[in-house]
Design a protein around this motif. Structure first.
Motif, mmCIF file in Angstrom:
data_model
loop_
_atom_site.group_PDB
_atom_site.id
_atom_site.type_symbol
_atom_site.label_atom_id
_atom_site.label_comp_id
_atom_site.label_asym_id
_atom_site.label_seq_id
_atom_site.Cartn_x
_atom_site.Cartn_y
_atom_site.Cartn_z
ATOM 1 N N PHE A 219 0.863 -1.172 0.000
ATOM 2 C CA PHE A 219 0.000 0.000 0.000
ATOM 3 C C PHE A 219 0.906 1.232 0.000
ATOM 4 O O PHE A 219 1.856 1.303 0.793
ATOM 5 C CB PHE A 219 -0.898 0.037 1.233
ATOM 6 N N GLY A 220 0.614 2.175 -0.865
ATOM 7 C CA GLY A 220 1.451 3.363 -0.940
ATOM 8 C C GLY A 220 0.680 4.590 -1.357
ATOM 9 O O GLY A 220 -0.327 4.514 -2.082
ATOM 10 N N GLN A 221 1.162 5.750 -0.910
ATOM 11 C CA GLN A 221 0.547 7.016 -1.294
ATOM 12 C C GLN A 221 0.792 7.277 -2.776
ATOM 13 O O GLN A 221 1.906 7.141 -3.269
ATOM 14 C CB GLN A 221 1.136 8.157 -0.466
ATOM 15 N N GLU A 222 -0.285 7.664 -3.488
ATOM 16 C CA GLU A 222 -0.174 7.993 -4.904
ATOM 17 C C GLU A 222 -0.515 9.444 -5.207
ATOM 18 O O GLU A 222 -0.297 9.906 -6.328
ATOM 19 C CB GLU A 222 -1.073 7.076 -5.733
ATOM 20 N N TYR A 223 -1.060 10.143 -4.218
ATOM 21 C CA TYR A 223 -1.402 11.547 -4.395
ATOM 22 C C TYR A 223 -1.168 12.265 -3.063
ATOM 23 O O TYR A 223 -1.486 11.699 -2.024
ATOM 24 C CB TYR A 223 -2.868 11.682 -4.832
ATOM 25 N N PRO A 224 -0.587 13.406 -2.995
ATOM 26 C CA PRO A 224 -0.204 14.284 -4.113
ATOM 27 C C PRO A 224 1.083 13.868 -4.833
ATOM 28 O O PRO A 224 1.310 14.257 -5.961
ATOM 29 C CB PRO A 224 -0.046 15.641 -3.450
ATOM 30 N N TRP A 225 1.943 13.049 -4.162
ATOM 31 C CA TRP A 225 3.080 12.514 -4.919
ATOM 32 C C TRP A 225 3.097 10.997 -4.756
ATOM 33 O O TRP A 225 2.731 10.448 -3.719
ATOM 34 C CB TRP A 225 4.407 13.171 -4.514
ATOM 35 N N ASP A 226 3.482 10.309 -5.839
ATOM 36 C CA ASP A 226 3.336 8.868 -5.949
ATOM 37 C C ASP A 226 4.592 8.176 -5.434
ATOM 38 O O ASP A 226 5.613 8.129 -6.115
ATOM 39 C CB ASP A 226 3.089 8.489 -7.407
ATOM 40 N N ALA A 227 4.481 7.633 -4.213
ATOM 41 C CA ALA A 227 5.632 6.953 -3.617
ATOM 42 C C ALA A 227 5.820 5.552 -4.165
ATOM 43 O O ALA A 227 6.896 4.976 -4.030
ATOM 44 C CB ALA A 227 5.462 6.895 -2.102
ATOM 45 N N VAL A 228 4.783 4.981 -4.772
ATOM 46 C CA VAL A 228 4.902 3.654 -5.360
ATOM 47 C C VAL A 228 5.661 3.727 -6.681
ATOM 48 O O VAL A 228 6.549 2.914 -6.963
ATOM 49 C CB VAL A 228 3.506 3.025 -5.566
ATOM 50 N N GLU A 229 5.321 4.714 -7.477
ATOM 51 C CA GLU A 229 5.955 4.855 -8.787
ATOM 52 C C GLU A 229 7.322 5.532 -8.701
ATOM 53 O O GLU A 229 8.257 5.143 -9.410
ATOM 54 C CB GLU A 229 5.034 5.663 -9.709
ATOM 55 N N CYS A 230 7.448 6.523 -7.843
ATOM 56 C CA CYS A 230 8.675 7.319 -7.768
ATOM 57 C C CYS A 230 9.542 6.836 -6.617
ATOM 58 O O CYS A 230 9.320 7.218 -5.457
ATOM 59 C CB CYS A 230 8.336 8.803 -7.590
ATOM 60 N N ARG A 231 10.500 5.993 -6.926
ATOM 61 C CA ARG A 231 11.416 5.518 -5.891
ATOM 62 C C ARG A 231 12.878 5.637 -6.325
ATOM 63 O O ARG A 231 13.747 5.005 -5.750
ATOM 64 C CB ARG A 231 11.078 4.072 -5.517
ATOM 65 N N LEU A 232 13.126 6.442 -7.363
ATOM 66 C CA LEU A 232 14.494 6.719 -7.766
ATOM 67 C C LEU A 232 15.036 7.878 -6.939
ATOM 68 O O LEU A 232 14.357 8.894 -6.760
ATOM 69 C CB LEU A 232 14.553 7.067 -9.259
#
Length: 545
Positions: A219-232
């Motif tokens: 489970f991860g926050q996707e709004y306001p910033w997406d922690a699942v997609e942005c992990r670089l």
């Protein structure tokens, strides 16, 4: 008062600690039901059902986490940073792979969803047999008659008159007769469980490990910033030790509009309640068919919760001094702890949990000691070979009996339980070890009388003493003596013991039972310790009266 599913359910609460700080609670709900598999493909299905018992295990895992800063709901001044809020969690339900157990994952929920989707899952099982014939019986007649009259007149610019008259008559006679009979019978059992959840600004991603039959949810926050997609990460660390995450301009605009730094999602700000559900079909191999395989109805489940926190802040550019938003997350997930790590492991006795209560449509719980009815066939000690403790269920799944003898070390040369065509034989050697077996059954009422019946006799020897300890109450144990051979004694070799008798005027008034699971341990000892004895028991029953 209790729910009708409680006799099959176990629930526990586990406090969740991040290092030494309590940040939430884990609730674990397990429900076990007996599954009678009557599916077949061809004639090879004959005999397969007796080789294993099957259970449905429903596991519901609820994770409650909160952000302590969300407790203050009063207006606050404009902030330049939001720190250490819940950002991602990883939750695992993993059954233990044990010899003699076969797991099949049937269903899980939620499946992969994002912030624009609501997810719900429902699982259930039912089995039964229905036969029926229906018909109706009607006798009668009907008559109908209709009369109608009509007239019309039309006028036009030229002198003209038109006249029309109508008359109709209808007569109908109808008669019907149908006779028959109606008969129907229904027998079945049903078990169902439903899990549903909705997420706001967070996403849920499910992964199934086919080798371990485990389910992993992220489970991860996707709004306001997406922690699942942005992990670089660019490698920059914050003063708190978190690493900076590279996020696109569109997400930065959601966090900062040039004037105000916006907070994280509502779930991250105040806390969350994530519900996960999985169901397995478990097959337990019976010990009758492979004595080299240890037989056990015990299943162990392990739960793991990993936690990642995040932050974002306004920081000035070292060259232009213009402020921009920067997002951070923990470099590694933290495994949530509890006061005792064993709380994350749960051992379930499937046979006991799946027992149906006595009186649930069937007023008697009866076990006849026929060899093919044993889940684990008994074997006595033979030339220092360890005995095989037996296990047997009632065909109605409301009574379980186990060999609970504490065999000594070193093992005796002989003695123990052995099967015959119509009875269970207990061989007690002179000066040897007492034998014991324990009955398990469930009672869900407090106003019905119950009695225990034993059909038993002595095959050889002077006799045995039976000590019955009900629900571990050794202070009020019941002792009976069996000295009659089969078909002797004038009582049909039948012993009756009151487990509950609510007749207050009777000297036999008693109540040994409790709501839920009950046990009766029967210990067999020699009346004359110098003489060996063979004791046989044909059937045991617990009956409502």
């Amino acid at each position: 008062m209790f729910k009708k599913t409680d006799p099959y359910t176990f629930v526990k609460f586990v406090p969740l600690l991040l290092e030494t700080v309590r940040i939430g609670t884990l609730r674990l709900d397990y429900q076990v039901t007996n599954y009678e598999n009557v599916q077949l493909q061809d004639g090879t299905a004959i005999g397969l059902q007796s080789q294993s018992r099957q259970y449905l295990i429903h596991c519901t895992q609820t994770v409650n986490l909160f952000n302590s800063e969300g407790l203050d709901i009063s207006p606050s001044p404009t902030l330049d940073s939001y720190s250490n809020y819940p950002l991602m969690i990883n939750a695992v339900i993993e059954p233990e792979r044990a010899q003699g157990l076969n797991f099949q994952l049937l269903e899980y929920a939620p499946q992969t969803v994002n912030t624009k989707v609501q997810a719900s899952g429902a699982v259930g099982s039912s089995n039964g047999a229905t036969t029926g014939v229906s018909s109706s019986s009607t006798v009668g007649s009907s008559t109908a008659e209709t009369n109608s009259y009509g007239a019309s007149v039309s006028l036009s610019e030229t002198p003209s008159v038109s006249t029309n008259y109508e008359h109709s008559s209808t007569s109908t006679s109808e008669q019907s007769s149908t006779s028959g009979a109606e008969s129907s019978t229904t027998r079945g059992s049903d078990s169902s469980n439903t899990a549903s959840m909705s997420v706001k600004d967070w996403g849920a991603y499910a992964l199934v490990n086919p080798e371990l039959n485990s389910v992993i949810w992220t489970f991860g926050q996707e709004y306001p910033w997406d922690a699942v997609e942005c992990r670089l990460t660019n490698g920059t660390q914050s003063p708190a030790g978190q690493v900076e995450i590279v996020i696109p301009t569109a997400m930065s605009a959601r966090l900062y509009d040039g004037v105000t730094l916006y907070p994280p999602s509502h779930l991250s700000t105040f806390g969350m309640n994530f519900l996960m559900k999985a169901m397995w079909l478990v097959s337990v191999d019976n010990g009758n068919f492979d004595t080299s395989t240890p037989h056990s109805d015990i299943v162990n489940f392990t739960h793991k919760i990993d936690y990642v926190s995040g932050s974002h802040a306004l920081l000035p550019d070292p060259v232009t001094d213009k402020k921009s938003v920067h997002a951070y997350m923990d470099p590694k997930p933290a495994r949530l702890q509890t006061a005792d790590e064993s709380y994350f492991e749960t051992k379930l006795d499937l046979g006991l949990m799946a027992l149906d209560p006595v009186g649930k449509g069937i007023e008697s719980a009866i076990i006849g000691f026929i060899p093919r009815k044993f889940t684990v066939l008994p074997a006595p000690c033979q030339q220092n070979v360890a005995p095989v403790p037996f296990e047997i269920f009632a065909s109605t799944n409301n009574l379980l009996i186990k060999d609970t003898t504490d065999y000594p070390t070193p093992l005796p040369a002989s003695g123990g339980f052995s099967p015959s065509e119509t009875a269970l034989t207990a061989t007690l050697n002179a000066g040897g070890q007492p034998l014991s077996m324990t009955l398990y059954f469930k009672v869900l009422d407090s106003d019905t009388n119950y009695a225990l019946y034993l059909k038993h006799w002595i095959k050889t020897g002077p006799g045995v003493s039976l000590t019955l300890t009900i629900n571990a109450d050794t202070a009020h144990a019941i002792r009976k003596f069996v000295v009659s051979l089969e078909a002797e004694g004038g009582e049909n070799n039948l012993t009756r013991i009151n487990l509950r008798n609510l007749d207050f005027s009777s000297v036999d008034y008693s109540d040994y039972l409790q709501l839920g699971l009950n046990s009766i341990e029967i210990t067999l000892t020699l009346i004359d310790e110098t003489a060996a004895c063979d004791y046989q028991i044909r059937a045991i029953s617990v009956e409502q009266e």
